[in-house]
Design an enzyme around this catalytic site. Structure first.
Site, PDB file in Angstrom:
ATOM      1  N   GLU A 155       0.478  -1.262  -0.137  1.00  0.00           N
ATOM      2  CA  GLU A 155       0.522  -0.131   0.095  1.00  0.00           C
ATOM      3  C   GLU A 155       0.525   1.071   0.286  1.00  0.00           C
ATOM      4  O   GLU A 155       0.412   2.493  -0.642  1.00  0.00           O
ATOM      5  CB  GLU A 155      -1.048  -0.058   1.391  1.00  0.00           C
ATOM      6  CG  GLU A 155      -2.024  -0.903   1.149  1.00  0.00           C
ATOM      7  CD  GLU A 155      -1.458  -2.662   1.692  1.00  0.00           C
ATOM      8  OE1 GLU A 155      -0.446  -2.081   1.721  1.00  0.00           O
ATOM      9  OE2 GLU A 155      -2.329  -3.461   2.637  1.00  0.00           O
ATOM     10  N   SER A 178      18.050  -2.850 -19.806  1.00  0.00           N
ATOM     11  CA  SER A 178      16.923  -2.118 -19.324  1.00  0.00           C
ATOM     12  C   SER A 178      15.681  -1.100 -20.336  1.00  0.00           C
ATOM     13  O   SER A 178      17.129   0.052 -19.908  1.00  0.00           O
ATOM     14  CB  SER A 178      16.305  -2.701 -18.155  1.00  0.00           C
ATOM     15  OG  SER A 178      16.738  -1.358 -17.594  1.00  0.00           O
ATOM     16  N   ILE A 189      23.065   0.127 -20.307  1.00  0.00           N
ATOM     17  CA  ILE A 189      23.103  -0.961 -19.473  1.00  0.00           C
ATOM     18  C   ILE A 189      22.121  -2.309 -19.307  1.00  0.00           C
ATOM     19  O   ILE A 189      22.338  -3.381 -18.693  1.00  0.00           O
ATOM     20  CB  ILE A 189      23.010  -0.001 -17.531  1.00  0.00           C
ATOM     21  CG1 ILE A 189      23.868   0.750 -17.329  1.00  0.00           C
ATOM     22  CG2 ILE A 189      23.410  -1.733 -16.440  1.00  0.00           C
ATOM     23  CD1 ILE A 189      25.078   0.774 -18.404  1.00  0.00           C
ATOM     24  N   CYS A 237      10.107  -1.602  -4.243  1.00  0.00           N
ATOM     25  CA  CYS A 237      10.096  -3.221  -3.167  1.00  0.00           C
ATOM     26  C   CYS A 237      10.667  -4.212  -4.581  1.00  0.00           C
ATOM     27  O   CYS A 237      10.733  -4.487  -5.470  1.00  0.00           O
ATOM     28  CB  CYS A 237       8.475  -4.278  -3.467  1.00  0.00           C
ATOM     29  SG  CYS A 237       8.129  -2.836  -2.545  1.00  0.00           S
ATOM     30  N   HIS A 245      18.273   7.360 -11.582  1.00  0.00           N
ATOM     31  CA  HIS A 245      17.289   6.728 -10.577  1.00  0.00           C
ATOM     32  C   HIS A 245      16.550   8.540  -9.914  1.00  0.00           C
ATOM     33  O   HIS A 245      15.996   8.403  -9.651  1.00  0.00           O
ATOM     34  CB  HIS A 245      18.159   7.119  -9.199  1.00  0.00           C
ATOM     35  CG  HIS A 245      19.205   5.679  -8.706  1.00  0.00           C
ATOM     36  ND1 HIS A 245      20.431   5.454  -9.637  1.00  0.00           N
ATOM     37  CD2 HIS A 245      18.907   4.593  -9.426  1.00  0.00           C
ATOM     38  CE1 HIS A 245      20.366   4.170  -9.477  1.00  0.00           C
ATOM     39  NE2 HIS A 245      19.683   3.361  -9.380  1.00  0.00           N
ATOM     40  N   GLU A 294      28.026  -5.647  -2.241  1.00  0.00           N
ATOM     41  CA  GLU A 294      26.976  -5.666  -1.564  1.00  0.00           C
ATOM     42  C   GLU A 294      27.053  -7.569  -0.473  1.00  0.00           C
ATOM     43  O   GLU A 294      27.121  -7.160   0.863  1.00  0.00           O
ATOM     44  CB  GLU A 294      25.544  -5.674  -1.758  1.00  0.00           C
ATOM     45  CG  GLU A 294      24.636  -5.998  -1.001  1.00  0.00           C
ATOM     46  CD  GLU A 294      23.099  -6.683  -1.916  1.00  0.00           C
ATOM     47  OE1 GLU A 294      23.467  -6.178  -2.631  1.00  0.00           O
ATOM     48  OE2 GLU A 294      22.923  -7.311  -1.278  1.00  0.00           O
TER      49      GLU A 294
END
Ligand code: GLN
Ligand code: ZN
Length: 758
Positions: free
Chosen positions: A18, A437, A435, A520, A698, A609
């Site tokens: 949501e 996409s 890159i 997400c 971004h 990471e």
């Protein structure tokens, strides 16, 4: 004395995302601020109600964030970057969103976003705080106090979460003149004291202060800062010092001297010997033991943890049990998943279930209602898993064993490959590429949705995807890019897509986890040995290549990224899992090569990471991780050009490992940090070709030619033009076509101008 339980934080995106939906509507002007605020309030309320319902002893308050909790902290303490402090700013939330996303104003001046980087060893990204020498702090954003009031209505004990001021400073970046960030600590402490006082006045008994940097290697100045900080926090609510994501064994001496009321340890990352630890625990402290994994989705072995705790409880009773870290990193509710076989579903536990596990274990430990039999029943499916044929594949195991004796080097060294590829590819200087996409339009998403719901056939779907690829190729040709991509329209997510083709993975339908802001991800779950059962990308790459005379890059996701962005199994080392994935990719690379794809990009944005938190563990990780990467291109021809792409992180400390990957070309994110990475290349000579991203994808802002030229000129000071590539800093999937074309046009024009002067 009764054992209590709590969690360090709850997912904040809402059961069905949501928050994401509302935020994106707000950003595009479809709902008002008031409507947005209501969504946030509802999510918080639901979360607390759930925590109470499930039987947790505390409601955790302060874990909600509109974009990111580090950014919330920045705004809370009034740390707004100068460029975002405009007088006609309407409300704090808009400032917060502008810091995160950048802003272009009507006079075409762009105010760029703050940098974003990985949150310790997770796949969550935080907005990097910016600090300048003379800056001040104030208690500016008071949402936390409202949250406490909202939660109080539920009439249940509250524990408030704050990010420690020391960790907060540590996470930030100096802007402008260099100085010691710790010089700012006294000012920051004053603000924290004000905040703590206000919290205390609201009758909050416990404040959880997150100090995850205690898992890192800290020098004395940071250790002293921590020491000093907690002496300041003594006259308020009780302080639970919280550490997670790793061991603090190396900092226990320090911790034992702190003026705190409780300590939280992540017992999942480090199976602390509690009897040993005990000597560092002051006798009136609460010891909070994080035994339920907040970073992975496996059902907990509650019998193991029962025994682990039981032994210690003979010595000490002032114990709470908890999740290892915030539940931010796992999906919310397993019961939403209807597609798993029962056998498999019983191996998992998501956010709600993890709370349930905590409560059940507390209950048994406290000898209330439940007996140990219910724990035995709970772990039974885990025992079945050990010998399950879903998990084990002897062919895969054998293949990995054989790899041990093989060299993963390319056939010839880079210099030789460079010349061979130059002849075959015949690219201009400063080759222009992207890159991978291109925009994931709502039509594509709808297409995928319709295919899933069986509203369209695979044939319809493939036809539409082909149309998109055709369009993407055409646009790239028109723009004048040199190395093209097919645009990845067939991919939902760069990891999920691959794992859907690989044996050894399963998927959730609603297993969303926040990655950054409103983004997400739905990490796949590695349940067994991994192998490739069918080609994964060959069909689309071949199709795209058939449409153009220019080279189209094959596009794969690397083994470390697939590993890092999945929920890994816990019965196998990460090294072995990544090598299993590498073998599957090796088959794909070979097939692409055989099918005439000359350039293959293996994205590895997560290499950094995966780096362990402690420096002493880096070497070993980097050695197997680079090995796994290189295995993907085992035995390919010198003429096949291998690219990789990395983003979101500080690369400097892993540069030697990046060199070891020995890719022909690396494209890398630099633009968010004003290309200060390039400065680094002054000292560090990267030996192969490199494309430092020339603009930040971004942000919705269109980079100007002037900006790109400036960056390229800087780049050319450090990287010889023969080895410099030009590209955006990441894939364009989150942008619109209009934005992408305008930006790329400027990129191409900028390069044309520079080429003339070479
Ligand atoms: N090839 C991917 C894309 O363009 C890379 C994404 C990433 O680096 N996160 O989308
Ligand atoms: Zn990227």
């Amino acid at each position: 004395m009764l054992i209590k339980n709590h969690i360090l934080g709850f997912p904040r995106i809402g059961l069905k995302r949501e928050l994401k939906i509302a935020q994106e509507k707000y950003w595009s002007g479809k709902i008002s601020l008031e409507e947005l605020l209501i969504v946030g309030k509802k999510i918080r309320k639901k979360n607390w109600k759930k925590q109470k319902e499930l039987g947790l002893d505390f409601l955790t308050v302060g874990d909600f964030a509109w974009y990111d909790h580090v950014l919330t902290t920045s705004v809370m303490v009034g740390n707004i970057p100068e460029r975002h402090k405009s007088e006609n700013q309407k409300n704090i939330l808009d400032i917060l969103f502008n810091i995160a996303r950048g802003k272009s104003s009507s006079d075409c001046k762009t105010v760029h976003a703050s940098e974003m980087t990985k949150w310790f060893n997770t796949n969550y990204h935080y907005i990097v705080p910016e600090f300048s020498k003379n800056q001040n702090f104030s208690f500016f954003y008071k949402q936390l106090l409202k949250d406490i009031e909202e939660a109080s209505v539920l009439n249940h004990p509250i524990k408030v979460v704050l990010l420690s001021p020391v960790t907060y400073l540590w996470l930030g970046k100096i802007k402008g003149k260099n100085f010691n960030k710790l010089d700012l600590l006294p000012k920051l402490l004053n603000v924290y004291k004000k905040i703590l006082k206000k919290i205390y006045k609201k009758n909050v008994e416990w404040v959880q202060i997150d100090e995850p940097i205690l898992t890192l290697d800290l020098d004395d100045s940071w250790k002293n800062a921590i020491k000093n900080t907690y002496t300041n926090f003594q006259n308020f609510s009780k302080i639970l010092l919280t550490t997670y994501f790793g061991s603090i064994n190396h900092n226990l001496e320090l911790v034992s001297t702190l003026k705190i009321d409780g300590l939280h340890l992540d017992c999942v990352s480090e199976k602390y010997n509690l009897q040993e630890i005990h000597k560092y625990i002051q006798k009136d402290w609460i010891l909070s033991l994080g035994i339920i994994n907040g970073k992975n989705i496996w059902r907990a072995n509650l019998i193991f943890w029962y025994n682990y705790l039981k032994k210690y409880l003979r010595l000490y009773l002032n114990v709470w049990i908890s999740t290892s870290c915030s539940l931010l990193h796992v999906p919310m509710d397993l019961s939403l998943e209807k597609n798993f076989k029962k056998e498999i579903k019983e191996w998992f536990s998501f956010g709600f279930q993890k709370c349930f596990e905590l409560v059940m274990l507390t209950n048994v430990l406290n000898k209330k209602i439940l007996s140990i039999d219910c724990l035995k029943k709970w772990v039974l499916p885990l025992q079945n898993r050990e010998n399950s044929s879903i998990v084990h594949n002897s062919h895969v195991k054998l293949r990995i064993q054989k790899l041990q004796k093989i060299s993963s080097n390319r056939l010839s060294p880079y210099k030789i490959r460079f010349n061979i590829q130059k002849k075959i590819l015949n690219l201009p200087d400063l080759p222009l590429t992207t890159i991978g996409s291109f925009p994931q339009t709502s039509e594509i998403r709808k297409l995928r949705f319709n295919l899933r719901k069986k509203k369209i056939t695979q044939i319809d779907y493939d036809r539409e995807i082909k149309k998109y690829i055709k369009y993407a190729i055409l646009q790239q040709e028109k723009l004048g890019l040199d190395v093209l991509v097919h645009g990845e329209p067939e991919r939902n997510d760069m990891v999920e897509y691959f794992s859907e083709y690989l044996e050894g993975f399963v998927f959730t339908n609603y297993g969303w986890v926040q990655s950054y802001g409103s983004r997400c991800v739905k990490p796949p779950i590695i349940i067994g040995d991994i192998s490739r059962i069918t080609p994964m990308t060959v069909y689309w790459s071949k199709y795209a290549q058939s449409l153009t005379k220019k080279f189209v890059k094959g596009m794969l996701t690397g083994p470390i990224t697939i590993l890092c962005w999945s929920f890994p199994r816990e019965d196998l080392s990460h090294e072995i899992i990544s090598k299993q994935i590498a073998c599957a990719l090796m088959d794909e690379v070979k097939e692409l090569e055989n099918e005439g794809i000359n350039i293959i990009q293996i994205d590895e944005p997560a290499l950094r990471e995966g780096l362990p938190l402690r420096i002493c563990d880096h070497k070993e990780y980097l050695s197997w991780a680079t090995e796994a990467f290189r295995l993907c291109s085992l035995n390919i021809k010198d003429s096949t050009q291998i690219h990789t792409h990395m983003c979101y992180c500080e690369f400097k400390d892993i540069m030697p490992a990046i060199v070891k990957l020995d890719v022909d070309v690396i494209t890398i994110e630099t633009s968010r940090s004003d290309m200060d990475l390039l400065e680094f290349f002054k000292k560090f000579k990267y030996p192969n070709s490199i494309g430092p991203g020339v603009y930040d994808i971004h942000s919705p802002n269109i980079p100007t030619q002037k900006w790109i030229i400036k960056l390229l000129k800087t780049a050319l000071k450090h990287i010889p033009y023969q080895r410099l590539w030009v590209n955006p800093d990441c894939g364009l999937k989150t942008r619109t076509w209009d934005e992408s074309i305008l930006s790329l046009k400027n990129m191409v024009q900028a390069v044309k101008k520079i080429r003339k002067k070479l």
